[in-house]
Design a protein around this motif. Structure first.
Motif, short mmCIF file in Angstrom:
data_model
loop_
_atom_site.label_atom_id
_atom_site.label_comp_id
_atom_site.label_asym_id
_atom_site.label_seq_id
_atom_site.Cartn_x
_atom_site.Cartn_y
_atom_site.Cartn_z
N LEU A 315 19.91 12.03 90.48
CA LEU A 315 20.60 12.70 91.59
C LEU A 315 20.08 14.10 91.83
O LEU A 315 20.48 14.73 92.82
CB LEU A 315 22.11 12.75 91.32
CG LEU A 315 22.82 11.40 91.18
CD1 LEU A 315 24.30 11.60 90.95
CD2 LEU A 315 22.58 10.51 92.39
N GLY A 316 19.23 14.62 90.96
CA GLY A 316 18.66 15.96 91.16
C GLY A 316 19.69 17.07 91.07
O GLY A 316 19.53 18.11 91.72
N LEU A 317 20.73 16.90 90.28
CA LEU A 317 21.79 17.91 90.20
C LEU A 317 21.31 19.15 89.45
O LEU A 317 20.53 19.05 88.50
CB LEU A 317 23.02 17.34 89.50
CG LEU A 317 23.75 16.19 90.18
CD1 LEU A 317 25.03 15.86 89.43
CD2 LEU A 317 24.06 16.52 91.63
N ARG A 318 21.78 20.29 89.90
CA ARG A 318 21.55 21.53 89.16
C ARG A 318 22.44 21.56 87.93
O ARG A 318 23.50 20.90 87.89
CB ARG A 318 21.85 22.75 90.05
CG ARG A 318 21.06 22.81 91.34
CD ARG A 318 21.47 24.02 92.15
NE ARG A 318 20.74 24.13 93.41
CZ ARG A 318 21.15 23.62 94.57
NH1 ARG A 318 22.30 22.97 94.61
NH2 ARG A 318 20.43 23.76 95.66
N ALA A 319 22.03 22.33 86.94
CA ALA A 319 22.82 22.42 85.71
C ALA A 319 24.22 22.95 85.99
O ALA A 319 25.22 22.47 85.43
CB ALA A 319 22.10 23.30 84.70
N HIS A 345 27.09 26.80 98.63
CA HIS A 345 28.46 27.08 99.11
C HIS A 345 29.02 25.95 99.98
O HIS A 345 29.77 26.19 100.90
CB HIS A 345 28.49 28.39 99.88
CG HIS A 345 27.83 29.52 99.16
ND1 HIS A 345 28.27 29.98 97.95
CD2 HIS A 345 26.74 30.26 99.47
CE1 HIS A 345 27.51 30.97 97.54
NE2 HIS A 345 26.56 31.15 98.44
N ARG A 346 28.61 24.74 99.68
CA ARG A 346 29.20 23.59 100.38
C ARG A 346 29.14 22.39 99.45
O ARG A 346 28.23 22.24 98.64
CB ARG A 346 28.46 23.27 101.68
CG ARG A 346 27.04 22.77 101.48
CD ARG A 346 26.45 22.25 102.77
NE ARG A 346 25.14 21.65 102.57
CZ ARG A 346 24.45 21.03 103.52
NH1 ARG A 346 24.95 20.93 104.73
NH2 ARG A 346 23.27 20.50 103.25
N ASP A 435 19.30 15.91 101.70
CA ASP A 435 20.68 15.48 101.50
C ASP A 435 20.98 15.23 100.03
O ASP A 435 22.08 15.54 99.55
CB ASP A 435 20.96 14.21 102.31
CG ASP A 435 20.98 14.47 103.81
OD1 ASP A 435 21.15 15.64 104.20
OD2 ASP A 435 20.81 13.52 104.59
N ILE A 436 20.02 14.67 99.31
CA ILE A 436 20.23 14.40 97.89
C ILE A 436 20.27 15.71 97.10
O ILE A 436 21.14 15.92 96.25
CB ILE A 436 19.13 13.48 97.34
CG1 ILE A 436 19.25 12.09 97.98
CG2 ILE A 436 19.20 13.38 95.82
CD1 ILE A 436 18.16 11.13 97.57
N LEU A 437 19.34 16.62 97.41
CA LEU A 437 19.26 17.87 96.66
C LEU A 437 20.31 18.88 97.09
O LEU A 437 20.53 19.87 96.40
CB LEU A 437 17.86 18.48 96.83
CG LEU A 437 16.69 17.64 96.32
CD1 LEU A 437 15.38 18.38 96.55
CD2 LEU A 437 16.86 17.30 94.85
N GLY A 438 20.92 18.67 98.26
CA GLY A 438 21.95 19.61 98.71
C GLY A 438 21.39 20.83 99.39
O GLY A 438 22.03 21.88 99.39
N THR A 444 13.75 24.53 103.23
CA THR A 444 13.76 24.62 101.77
C THR A 444 13.10 23.39 101.16
O THR A 444 12.34 23.49 100.19
CB THR A 444 15.20 24.75 101.25
OG1 THR A 444 15.84 25.84 101.91
CG2 THR A 444 15.21 24.98 99.76
N THR A 445 13.36 22.22 101.72
CA THR A 445 12.75 20.99 101.22
C THR A 445 11.26 20.94 101.56
O THR A 445 10.50 20.22 100.92
CB THR A 445 13.46 19.77 101.82
OG1 THR A 445 14.88 20.01 101.81
CG2 THR A 445 13.18 18.51 101.02
#
Length: 472
Positions: A315-319, A345-346, A435-438, A444-445
């Motif tokens: 999911l590529g989530l940040r820590a 912030h979303r 969308d996956i990375l937020g 940015t992508t």
């Protein structure tokens, strides 16, 4: 009403606590809305009102009736041309002037000040503005015996630095933390960074001038010498940018507290950096997936680490996003995982794969503390939630070293970049990847376009006159 124009809660907090006018900020936002200004114009006028209110707080004004025409002219003609409250002055303050005019109209209609009949908007023009020009940076200094070892700059070294400072300087650091918290509403993590950089600067001043040195004697040459020292140590460009930003904030605080009389922020030069010049640090996705085989899934720690690695790799989530996940954010029946507001912030909702669902169930069955609402907990007593993202960074580093993988950098973002690169190189669009990375912006992508080697070959232009070269 402020929520209609600003999504960041910290910005709303700063506007509502910017001084004497902060109590009227909601009403002022409604007033501007009724005037049918555009959203961008309203934002500028709200920021201008906060700027005026902070200047009033700096002048010791605590009565709204004193925010009159005379004070507005003082703010525009004396403060704005030499202002560095938020950033280096570039001489562009027309929107601020118009915003001050709207504040006067609002206070007049509220019967707080008389109607500004003797003052028209065009008269609020600064006299002889002299915007500051940033100084050119010093070139890096090379030592004959090589680059010296820089001082420790981690959070754990703060107590050591504080112990080496005179008592008066230690008190300044504590006041600075309250200033960042009360006036700007910064998070504890951000305040820690600012406070540590301020302590490094004070430590250098103390070593340079001795314990009897008074901060009121600070000058431009001290600021330049400190930056010269940072260049000498060979810090990375990103780290030096952090130091310069924190140094400007600390100098503003010293002037706010009347510790120094002159504005020294123009002496802090701006570092040059080409946008999107670097390539995201990543490893092949197949290599990154090897990390899933490293945790011992017979133990509680292994089950937890396996789950966190899955969340990063799939999911590529940040820590920081992982440690904030609560049990209520997981819906196994719908196959969804809600991620709270973090860097962008979303919030966003992501699908849960079968592997992630099985890993969650497997971990929850053996999780030692059943009462905690957070998903990821410590595996030793006390079984509390993880406090910061560095804990997961240590987990990733542990397994990289265990497998002896060759990587360009350590940390959780390495896996996030690896997933993004894998998605882009295997046909996923930038919109899907964003969308996956937020990511809030598709630009940015766009940094991952530079790793699409095969696709870039298709759009590469031919070398000029290549036919003639081939003939020769």
């Amino acid at each position: 009403m402020l929520e209609n124009y600003f999504t960041d809660s910290r910005t709303i907090y700063r506007l509502s606590n910017c001084g004497i006018f902060g109590q009227k900020m909601e009403e002022y936002a409604k007033y501007l809305h009724e005037q049918e200004f555009s959203q961008n114009t309203t934002r500028e006028y709200l920021r201008a009102a906060a700027h005026l209110s902070r200047f009033a707080l700096w002048q010791g004004i605590n009565d709204l009736s004193l925010l009159n025409e005379t004070f507005a002219c003082q703010f525009v003609n004396e403060h704005l041309p030499n202002c560095s409250c938020e950033r280096l002055n570039k001489g562009k303050y027309h929107s601020t002037i118009r915003g001050v005019w709207q504040v006067l109209n609002f206070l007049s209609e509220s019967k707080i000040i008389p109607s500004p009949v003797d003052l028209i908007e065009n008269s609020l023009i600064p006299k002889n503005p002299q915007p500051f020009k940033p100084l050119k940076p010093y070139p890096p200094i090379q030592s004959e015996s090589g680059k010296p070892t820089p001082p420790r700059t981690d959070i754990a070294s703060q107590a050591v630095i504080m112990g080496n400072l005179p008592e008066s300087m230690g008190g300044i650091v504590l006041q600075y933390d309250e200033y960042l918290d009360n006036l700007f509403g910064l998070s504890k993590k951000t305040r820690d960074v600012h406070r540590l950089k301020a302590m490094l600067f004070l430590k250098w001043i103390y070593e340079e001038h001795g314990s009897d040195f008074q901060l009121s004697s600070l000058g431009t040459e001290d600021i330049l010498k400190f930056q010269e020292m940072c260049n000498e140590y060979g810090y990375s460009n990103d780290y030096r940018k952090t130091i310069t930003s924190c140094l400007r904030g600390f100098l503003r605080f010293l002037r706010w507290e009347r510790i120094i009389q002159d504005d020294l922020t123009p002496a802090v030069y701006k570092l040059k950096e080409w946008k999107l010049a670097s390539v995201p640090k990543h490893i092949p996705y197949e290599t990154a997936m090897l990390l899933l085989s490293a945790p011992d899934r017979e133990t509680v720690k292994g089950k937890r680490d396996y789950l966190t690695l899955l969340l990063m790799l799939q999911l590529g989530l940040r820590a920081n996003e992982i440690i904030q996940i609560e049990l209520k954010d997981i819906s196994l029946t719908k196959g969804e995982l809600f991620i709270h507001k973090t860097k962008t912030h979303r919030g966003r909702c992501l699908p849960i794969t079968n592997e992630i669902a099985e890993a969650i169930v497997d971990y929850l069955r053996v999780r030692p503390e059943r009462q905690q609402s957070e998903l990821v907990l410590r595996t030793v007593r006390p079984y509390n939630p993880l406090k910061n993202s560095s804990s997961l960074g240590s987990v990733v580093r542990q397994y990289i070293e265990q497998l002896d993988l060759k990587v360009p950098s350590y940390g959780t973002h390495l896996l996030r970049h690896s997933l993004a690169t894998h998605l882009v190189n295997n046909g996923a669009s930038f919109k899907e990847t964003a969308d996956i990375l937020g990511h809030t912006s598709i630009e940015t992508t766009g940094i991952y376009a530079k790793v699409q080697i095969e696709r870039l070959k298709d759009i590469a232009l031919p070398f000029p006159c290549w036919e003639e070269v081939c003939v020769i």
